[in-house]
Design an enzyme around this catalytic site. Structure first.
Site, PDB file in Angstrom:
ATOM      1  N   LYS A 101      -8.810   6.506   6.092  1.00 56.63           N
ATOM      2  CA  LYS A 101      -7.619   5.792   5.629  1.00 56.63           C
ATOM      3  C   LYS A 101      -7.989   4.598   4.761  1.00 56.63           C
ATOM      4  O   LYS A 101      -8.821   3.780   5.146  1.00 56.63           O
ATOM      5  CB  LYS A 101      -6.764   5.345   6.820  1.00 56.63           C
ATOM      6  CG  LYS A 101      -6.083   6.522   7.487  1.00 56.63           C
ATOM      7  CD  LYS A 101      -5.121   6.099   8.574  1.00 56.63           C
ATOM      8  CE  LYS A 101      -4.469   7.335   9.171  1.00 56.63           C
ATOM      9  NZ  LYS A 101      -3.677   7.038  10.351  1.00 56.63           N
ATOM     10  N   THR A 124       1.382  10.276   4.117  1.00 59.05           N
ATOM     11  CA  THR A 124       0.607  11.338   3.450  1.00 59.05           C
ATOM     12  C   THR A 124      -0.717  11.593   4.154  1.00 59.05           C
ATOM     13  O   THR A 124      -1.413  12.546   3.805  1.00 59.05           O
ATOM     14  CB  THR A 124       0.325  10.948   1.983  1.00 59.05           C
ATOM     15  OG1 THR A 124       0.105   9.556   1.950  1.00 59.05           O
ATOM     16  CG2 THR A 124       1.460  11.319   1.074  1.00 59.05           C
ATOM     17  N   LYS A 149     -10.877  -0.972  -1.870  1.00 57.97           N
ATOM     18  CA  LYS A 149     -10.668  -1.830  -0.701  1.00 57.97           C
ATOM     19  C   LYS A 149     -11.882  -1.608   0.211  1.00 57.97           C
ATOM     20  O   LYS A 149     -12.344  -0.471   0.300  1.00 57.97           O
ATOM     21  CB  LYS A 149      -9.381  -1.425   0.035  1.00 57.97           C
ATOM     22  CG  LYS A 149      -8.118  -1.573  -0.806  1.00 57.97           C
ATOM     23  CD  LYS A 149      -6.927  -0.930  -0.089  1.00 57.97           C
ATOM     24  CE  LYS A 149      -5.705  -0.890  -0.997  1.00 57.97           C
ATOM     25  NZ  LYS A 149      -4.571  -0.186  -0.402  1.00 57.97           N
ATOM     26  N   GLU A 157       0.167  -3.365   4.607  1.00 54.04           N
ATOM     27  CA  GLU A 157      -0.993  -2.463   4.691  1.00 54.04           C
ATOM     28  C   GLU A 157      -1.095  -1.784   6.052  1.00 54.04           C
ATOM     29  O   GLU A 157      -0.727  -2.382   7.057  1.00 54.04           O
ATOM     30  CB  GLU A 157      -2.273  -3.290   4.528  1.00 54.04           C
ATOM     31  CG  GLU A 157      -3.030  -3.093   3.259  1.00 54.04           C
ATOM     32  CD  GLU A 157      -3.576  -1.700   3.006  1.00 54.04           C
ATOM     33  OE1 GLU A 157      -3.632  -0.875   3.939  1.00 54.04           O
ATOM     34  OE2 GLU A 157      -3.946  -1.420   1.859  1.00 54.04           O
ATOM     35  N   ASP A 158      -1.637  -0.567   6.068  1.00 54.28           N
ATOM     36  CA  ASP A 158      -1.841   0.109   7.357  1.00 54.28           C
ATOM     37  C   ASP A 158      -3.320   0.334   7.667  1.00 54.28           C
ATOM     38  O   ASP A 158      -3.632   0.865   8.718  1.00 54.28           O
ATOM     39  CB  ASP A 158      -1.130   1.471   7.372  1.00 54.28           C
ATOM     40  CG  ASP A 158      -1.841   2.476   6.496  1.00 54.28           C
ATOM     41  OD1 ASP A 158      -2.172   2.126   5.338  1.00 54.28           O
ATOM     42  OD2 ASP A 158      -2.096   3.594   6.965  1.00 54.28           O
ATOM     43  N   SER A 184      -2.637   0.618  -4.302  1.00 57.74           N
ATOM     44  CA  SER A 184      -3.129   1.783  -3.562  1.00 57.74           C
ATOM     45  C   SER A 184      -4.430   2.333  -4.137  1.00 57.74           C
ATOM     46  O   SER A 184      -4.650   2.271  -5.347  1.00 57.74           O
ATOM     47  CB  SER A 184      -2.058   2.890  -3.606  1.00 57.74           C
ATOM     48  OG  SER A 184      -2.594   4.115  -3.155  1.00 57.74           O
ATOM     49  N   ALA A 185      -5.235   2.892  -3.252  1.00 58.00           N
ATOM     50  CA  ALA A 185      -6.496   3.532  -3.687  1.00 58.00           C
ATOM     51  C   ALA A 185      -6.233   4.900  -4.309  1.00 58.00           C
ATOM     52  O   ALA A 185      -7.101   5.465  -4.964  1.00 58.00           O
ATOM     53  CB  ALA A 185      -7.422   3.705  -2.487  1.00 58.00           C
ATOM     54  N   ASP A 212       0.880  -1.161   0.000  1.00 60.86           N
ATOM     55  CA  ASP A 212       0.000   0.000   0.000  1.00 60.86           C
ATOM     56  C   ASP A 212       0.933   1.231   0.000  1.00 60.86           C
ATOM     57  O   ASP A 212       2.132   1.107   0.272  1.00 60.86           O
ATOM     58  CB  ASP A 212      -0.869  -0.043   1.262  1.00 60.86           C
ATOM     59  CG  ASP A 212      -1.698   1.194   1.437  1.00 60.86           C
ATOM     60  OD1 ASP A 212      -2.352   1.611   0.470  1.00 60.86           O
ATOM     61  OD2 ASP A 212      -1.675   1.771   2.546  1.00 60.86           O
ATOM     62  N   LEU A 213       0.396   2.383  -0.309  1.00 63.82           N
ATOM     63  CA  LEU A 213       1.253   3.583  -0.380  1.00 63.82           C
ATOM     64  C   LEU A 213       1.116   4.455   0.886  1.00 63.82           C
ATOM     65  O   LEU A 213       2.012   4.497   1.726  1.00 63.82           O
ATOM     66  CB  LEU A 213       0.875   4.390  -1.629  1.00 63.82           C
ATOM     67  CG  LEU A 213       1.569   5.729  -1.825  1.00 63.82           C
ATOM     68  CD1 LEU A 213       3.057   5.544  -2.096  1.00 63.82           C
ATOM     69  CD2 LEU A 213       0.933   6.486  -2.990  1.00 63.82           C
ATOM     70  N   ASP A 214      -0.046   5.118   0.987  1.00 58.39           N
ATOM     71  CA  ASP A 214      -0.261   6.061   2.100  1.00 58.39           C
ATOM     72  C   ASP A 214      -0.230   5.328   3.439  1.00 58.39           C
ATOM     73  O   ASP A 214      -1.013   4.401   3.655  1.00 58.39           O
ATOM     74  CB  ASP A 214      -1.615   6.764   1.939  1.00 58.39           C
ATOM     75  CG  ASP A 214      -1.691   7.589   0.655  1.00 58.39           C
ATOM     76  OD1 ASP A 214      -0.800   8.422   0.456  1.00 58.39           O
ATOM     77  OD2 ASP A 214      -2.637   7.399  -0.132  1.00 58.39           O
TER      78      ASP A 214
END
Ligand code: BG6
Ligand code: MG
Length: 218
Positions: free
Chosen positions: A40, A12, A140, A164-165, A109-110, A4-6
């Site tokens: 999130k 971010t 997601k 993932e967070d 990522s979304a 995942d990114l953020d």
């Protein structure tokens, strides 16, 4: 490996929060950091709908599009100033190790701003595949984003690890039958197969060992 990114590669969330807070203020809707937790991992539009729910407000699709575009403009003004040093601790080293060990690396990522953010962080070159909010139909917790990532890497889902967070992201990984490492505490991410606070000091060997034992802590 799917990332995942953020909140996993870069924090971010603080910029998403600042931008949404400005929109909420304009609409006189109370919005704090606790509310921001609910945004999130979810899409831009769904994020705005959650804010409207908090304010008990209804809006036409056209108005919602207007505020989402406005929020993104504000968000991008922060992102454009973001230095590459904002990549989270240990991430660059971990990606370097994963790449050297021959793992396929994909983004899941979304965010529709994923490519821009990877560029800003100078991380694009690590990724064999980039699946972002521009490439998926279902957000997601639907597994689409990770299944597409696995497909582009040429791997069966059962052989993928997701980092993932968010709760929604963990559910997406499990719905796709993937092993999921939660970035955060087990209290916040009880569904994760394994939790770690971040990538600082984390080696590939530790992840491989944890995978074998299905341990929940590093
Ligand atoms: C996710 C974030 O990665 O991307 C969410 O966790 C965000 O908070 C979503 O709403 C969409 O991002 P963007 O950049 O397309 O507005
Ligand atoms: Mg995230």
């Amino acid at each position: 490996m799917l990332f995942d990114l953020d909140g996993v590669l870069v924090d971010t969330a603080k910029y998403h929060f600042l931008a949404w807070r400005e929109i909420a203020k304009e609409l006189k809707i109370p919005f704090d950091e606790k509310d921001n937790e609910r945004l999130k991992g979810v899409s831009r539009m769904r994020s705005f709908e959650i804010i409207l729910e908090i304010g008990n407000r209804l809006m036409s699709e056209e108005e919602k599009e207007f505020y989402c575009a406005k929020k993104n403009e504000r968000y991008l003004s922060y992102i454009k100033e973001m230095p590459s040093s904002e990549v989270l601790p240990g991430v660059r080293e971990f990606l370097t190790d994963a790449h050297a060990a021959g793992y396929g690396i994909a983004l899941g990522s979304a965010s529709k701003n994923s490519r821009l953010i990877l560029e800003r962080l100078e991380l694009t070159g690590y990724f064999d595949a980039i699946i972002d909010g521009t490439k998926v139909e279902k957000a997601k917790p639907d597994p689409e984003v990770f299944l597409k990532g696995a497909q582009e890497l040429g791997l069966p889902p059962e052989e993928c690890i997701v980092f993932e967070d968010s709760q929604a992201g963990l559910q997406a990984a499990h719905a796709g039958k993937m092993f999921c490492v939660g970035i955060g505490t087990p209290q916040r991410l009880p569904e994760a197969d394994l939790c770690m606070p971040g990538f600082a000091g984390v080696t590939m060997q530790q992840i491989e060992k944890a995978l074998l034992s299905h341990s929940r802590t590093l």
